[in-house]
Design a protein around this motif. Sequence first.
Motif, PDB file in Angstrom:
ATOM      1  N   VAL A  93       0.912  -1.244   0.205  1.00 54.66           N
ATOM      2  CA  VAL A  93       0.047  -0.028  -0.062  1.00 54.66           C
ATOM      3  C   VAL A  93       0.767   1.267  -0.165  1.00 54.66           C
ATOM      4  O   VAL A  93       0.711   2.262  -0.697  1.00 54.66           O
ATOM      5  N   VAL A  96       1.710   2.884  -3.318  1.00 52.29           N
ATOM      6  CA  VAL A  96       0.809   3.252  -4.025  1.00 52.29           C
ATOM      7  C   VAL A  96       0.488   4.715  -3.612  1.00 52.29           C
ATOM      8  O   VAL A  96       0.118   4.990  -2.525  1.00 52.29           O
ATOM      9  N   ARG A  97       0.033   5.364  -4.717  1.00 53.25           N
ATOM     10  CA  ARG A  97      -0.233   6.969  -4.177  1.00 53.25           C
ATOM     11  C   ARG A  97      -1.601   7.223  -3.856  1.00 53.25           C
ATOM     12  O   ARG A  97      -2.640   6.908  -4.555  1.00 53.25           O
ATOM     13  N   LEU A  98      -1.650   7.481  -2.723  1.00 52.40           N
ATOM     14  CA  LEU A  98      -3.111   7.506  -1.942  1.00 52.40           C
ATOM     15  C   LEU A  98      -3.628   8.999  -1.988  1.00 52.40           C
ATOM     16  O   LEU A  98      -2.802   9.933  -1.755  1.00 52.40           O
ATOM     17  N   THR A 120      -5.733   8.110   3.323  1.00 58.50           N
ATOM     18  CA  THR A 120      -4.257   8.379   2.912  1.00 58.50           C
ATOM     19  C   THR A 120      -2.979   7.662   3.740  1.00 58.50           C
ATOM     20  O   THR A 120      -2.101   7.926   3.513  1.00 58.50           O
TER      21      THR A 120
END
Length: 273
Positions: A93, A96-98, A120
């Motif tokens: 996670v 990954v760009r949140l 985020t």
Amino acid sequence: RLMTEAGAAVEQGVGMLSVGLAEKECVDRLPPGLAIAVVNTTEDCVVAGRHDLIESFAAQLEVDGVSAHPLRLDAAAHSPILDPVLDRFHDAVRAVRLTAPATPYPSNLTGDWISPEQATDPQYWVDHLRGTVRFADCLTTVGTGGRWVGVELGPGHALSSAARHHESGPHAAIAALRHPNDSIDDTVHSIGAFGAMWAAGVPCPPTPPLGAGRVRRRLPTYPFQRTRHWIDPGDATVRPVVTGVTTGSAAAPSISRIPDSADWFWEPIWITG
């Protein structure tokens, strides 16, 4: 994939069990090794864990007269089975760009509206994977806004059924796809779901797209035009013909059925010479 790896590590297999108990009652009965995976309603939970523990727990519930049935899932989501993969999931996670959600939605982890900080935070999604799904609390959160419509986007009717039985249930709970046991055509069911959504006030087209190769055809309207064309017995008059000259009119005899069809297509007429 990580969940599959976690489940495959357990030789006995894994499973999930729907239990007709409130969360607290279910927790009090729960044996070690099992976890509350989902709280669907105030009177229904889902338990997850190793298959042998699930079977033993289900047998004890049957003895106690508690309703329970296994789910058609070879998985044990939101249970201790996932503990070995949580660190790897956290790393995945983090890669990954949140971003904060543009549309607010209730969090399954907390049951309240999700915050930008939660959405985020990689650890939030780790806790979401492992923690209990608080679907009943989400229904309560959504229900505080007044009248609403619930649409289940997936196979089966489990969530829409749970929404109907919730204390702050929706104005309408609609399943977008048919139940596996229903014999209705998939397209017919989906069109009916669109119609139910439109009738409940959801801003969607009343006629959904039917896919490539399908067009709308207008049917003739005459089957619905209720114009009666029938002869009522005894209402007509006849004028006897004599030497080609009509005389006074007389009342027609009552109409009755001629038994021999050979006499249906001719009629005797007397003409004087």
